[in-house]
Design a protein around this motif. Sequence first.
Motif, PDB file in Angstrom:
ATOM      1  N   GLY A  15     -96.924  -7.685  -1.168  1.00  0.00           N
ATOM      2  CA  GLY A  15     -98.038  -8.589  -1.428  1.00  0.00           C
ATOM      3  C   GLY A  15     -97.520  -9.934  -1.905  1.00  0.00           C
ATOM      4  O   GLY A  15     -96.899 -10.034  -2.960  1.00  0.00           O
ATOM      5  N   ALA A  16     -97.762 -10.984  -1.122  1.00  0.00           N
ATOM      6  CA  ALA A  16     -97.247 -12.316  -1.442  1.00  0.00           C
ATOM      7  C   ALA A  16     -98.343 -13.252  -1.938  1.00  0.00           C
ATOM      8  O   ALA A  16     -98.278 -14.454  -1.752  1.00  0.00           O
ATOM      9  N   GLY A  17     -99.346 -12.681  -2.596  1.00  0.00           N
ATOM     10  CA  GLY A  17    -100.351 -13.496  -3.264  1.00  0.00           C
ATOM     11  C   GLY A  17     -99.787 -13.974  -4.601  1.00  0.00           C
ATOM     12  O   GLY A  17     -98.582 -13.874  -4.850  1.00  0.00           O
ATOM     13  N   PRO A  18    -100.633 -14.497  -5.480  1.00  0.00           N
ATOM     14  CA  PRO A  18    -100.135 -15.015  -6.757  1.00  0.00           C
ATOM     15  C   PRO A  18     -99.362 -13.996  -7.585  1.00  0.00           C
ATOM     16  O   PRO A  18     -98.313 -14.326  -8.143  1.00  0.00           O
ATOM     17  N   ALA A  19     -99.832 -12.748  -7.675  1.00  0.00           N
ATOM     18  CA  ALA A  19     -99.121 -11.745  -8.483  1.00  0.00           C
ATOM     19  C   ALA A  19     -97.751 -11.437  -7.901  1.00  0.00           C
ATOM     20  O   ALA A  19     -96.744 -11.391  -8.628  1.00  0.00           O
ATOM     21  N   GLY A  20     -97.685 -11.220  -6.597  1.00  0.00           N
ATOM     22  CA  GLY A  20     -96.405 -10.906  -5.965  1.00  0.00           C
ATOM     23  C   GLY A  20     -95.425 -12.064  -6.010  1.00  0.00           C
ATOM     24  O   GLY A  20     -94.241 -11.894  -6.307  1.00  0.00           O
ATOM     25  N   ALA A  21     -95.913 -13.264  -5.703  1.00  0.00           N
ATOM     26  CA  ALA A  21     -95.041 -14.441  -5.731  1.00  0.00           C
ATOM     27  C   ALA A  21     -94.532 -14.711  -7.145  1.00  0.00           C
ATOM     28  O   ALA A  21     -93.366 -15.069  -7.343  1.00  0.00           O
ATOM     29  N   MET A  22     -95.395 -14.528  -8.152  1.00  0.00           N
ATOM     30  CA  MET A  22     -94.967 -14.726  -9.540  1.00  0.00           C
ATOM     31  C   MET A  22     -93.937 -13.678  -9.952  1.00  0.00           C
ATOM     32  O   MET A  22     -92.996 -13.978 -10.685  1.00  0.00           O
ATOM     33  N   ALA A  23     -94.100 -12.437  -9.489  1.00  0.00           N
ATOM     34  CA  ALA A  23     -93.093 -11.415  -9.773  1.00  0.00           C
ATOM     35  C   ALA A  23     -91.744 -11.851  -9.217  1.00  0.00           C
ATOM     36  O   ALA A  23     -90.723 -11.794  -9.906  1.00  0.00           O
ATOM     37  N   ALA A  24     -91.742 -12.326  -7.978  1.00  0.00           N
ATOM     38  CA  ALA A  24     -90.501 -12.799  -7.365  1.00  0.00           C
ATOM     39  C   ALA A  24     -89.925 -13.990  -8.135  1.00  0.00           C
ATOM     40  O   ALA A  24     -88.723 -14.045  -8.405  1.00  0.00           O
ATOM     41  N   LEU A  25     -90.784 -14.938  -8.497  1.00  0.00           N
ATOM     42  CA  LEU A  25     -90.334 -16.122  -9.247  1.00  0.00           C
ATOM     43  C   LEU A  25     -89.690 -15.746 -10.580  1.00  0.00           C
ATOM     44  O   LEU A  25     -88.771 -16.425 -11.040  1.00  0.00           O
ATOM     45  N   ASN A  26     -90.160 -14.676 -11.196  1.00  0.00           N
ATOM     46  CA  ASN A  26     -89.609 -14.254 -12.476  1.00  0.00           C
ATOM     47  C   ASN A  26     -88.367 -13.376 -12.348  1.00  0.00           C
ATOM     48  O   ASN A  26     -87.548 -13.334 -13.266  1.00  0.00           O
ATOM     49  N   LEU A  27     -88.208 -12.677 -11.224  1.00  0.00           N
ATOM     50  CA  LEU A  27     -87.084 -11.755 -11.067  1.00  0.00           C
ATOM     51  C   LEU A  27     -85.840 -12.389 -10.453  1.00  0.00           C
ATOM     52  O   LEU A  27     -84.725 -12.037 -10.827  1.00  0.00           O
ATOM     53  N   VAL A  28     -86.017 -13.302  -9.514  1.00  0.00           N
ATOM     54  CA  VAL A  28     -84.858 -13.920  -8.846  1.00  0.00           C
ATOM     55  C   VAL A  28     -83.903 -14.594  -9.839  1.00  0.00           C
ATOM     56  O   VAL A  28     -82.688 -14.400  -9.746  1.00  0.00           O
ATOM     57  N   PRO A  29     -84.394 -15.350 -10.833  1.00  0.00           N
ATOM     58  CA  PRO A  29     -83.475 -15.991 -11.778  1.00  0.00           C
ATOM     59  C   PRO A  29     -82.662 -14.998 -12.623  1.00  0.00           C
ATOM     60  O   PRO A  29     -81.659 -15.371 -13.223  1.00  0.00           O
ATOM     61  N   LYS A  30     -83.068 -13.747 -12.640  1.00  0.00           N
ATOM     62  CA  LYS A  30     -82.339 -12.729 -13.392  1.00  0.00           C
ATOM     63  C   LYS A  30     -81.197 -12.142 -12.569  1.00  0.00           C
ATOM     64  O   LYS A  30     -80.547 -11.187 -12.987  1.00  0.00           O
ATOM     65  N   GLY A  31     -80.966 -12.698 -11.375  1.00  0.00           N
ATOM     66  CA  GLY A  31     -79.855 -12.262 -10.542  1.00  0.00           C
ATOM     67  C   GLY A  31     -80.186 -11.096  -9.623  1.00  0.00           C
ATOM     68  O   GLY A  31     -79.283 -10.507  -9.038  1.00  0.00           O
ATOM     69  N   LEU A  32     -81.451 -10.784  -9.477  1.00  0.00           N
ATOM     70  CA  LEU A  32     -81.860  -9.673  -8.620  1.00  0.00           C
ATOM     71  C   LEU A  32     -82.143 -10.146  -7.198  1.00  0.00           C
ATOM     72  O   LEU A  32     -82.630 -11.253  -6.995  1.00  0.00           O
ATOM     73  N   THR A  33     -81.843  -9.291  -6.240  1.00  0.00           N
ATOM     74  CA  THR A  33     -82.225  -9.539  -4.856  1.00  0.00           C
ATOM     75  C   THR A  33     -83.663  -9.092  -4.712  1.00  0.00           C
ATOM     76  O   THR A  33     -83.979  -7.918  -4.936  1.00  0.00           O
ATOM     77  N   VAL A  34     -84.547 -10.027  -4.364  1.00  0.00           N
ATOM     78  CA  VAL A  34     -85.979  -9.734  -4.286  1.00  0.00           C
ATOM     79  C   VAL A  34     -86.466  -9.969  -2.864  1.00  0.00           C
ATOM     80  O   VAL A  34     -86.262 -11.048  -2.299  1.00  0.00           O
TER      81      VAL A  34
END
Length: 154
Positions: A15-34
């Motif tokens: 799901g690439a709506g606001p919740a999904g995109a925000m999850a990705a925005l918060n996880l990528v900087p932690k060094g995770l492959t999203v």
Amino acid sequence: MVAKNEQRADVTVVGAGPAGAMAALNLVPKGLTVLLLDACSLPRPKTCGGGLVGRARALLPSNFEVPWERQFLGAELYLHDLNQHFVVRDGKPFCGTVERQSFDAALVKAAVAQGALLRSPCRVEGVHHRGSHLELVTTTGYIQTQFLIIADGA
């Protein structure tokens, strides 16, 4: 071993709506492959009032430019049955409206710019537990993932 039509990710967000995109925005900087998936081609139309309150705006990245349609400095609420009247006024906008197609697209673009990988259109057809990971069967191939976030709306 990863098959030819298989992709690996630490976290897969469905799901690439606001919740999904925000999850990705918060996880990528932690060094995770999203890996960010959406069943529809993006950008896609979304029926929604598009209201964005200040508390929600505060959760967005500080450098994120909200594609505002309109912003509001005040609001009034009348509760006639209770004979009550409430007024909110501020010198700066406290809420506003966005057109969801533009807003969602901007959030996904920001997530991809940070390093999230996008598959769209991509529909999940099955999820299987495979020992230490999950295997997703999708319309575009298989995905091996450690964590799965379901953010596909109501």
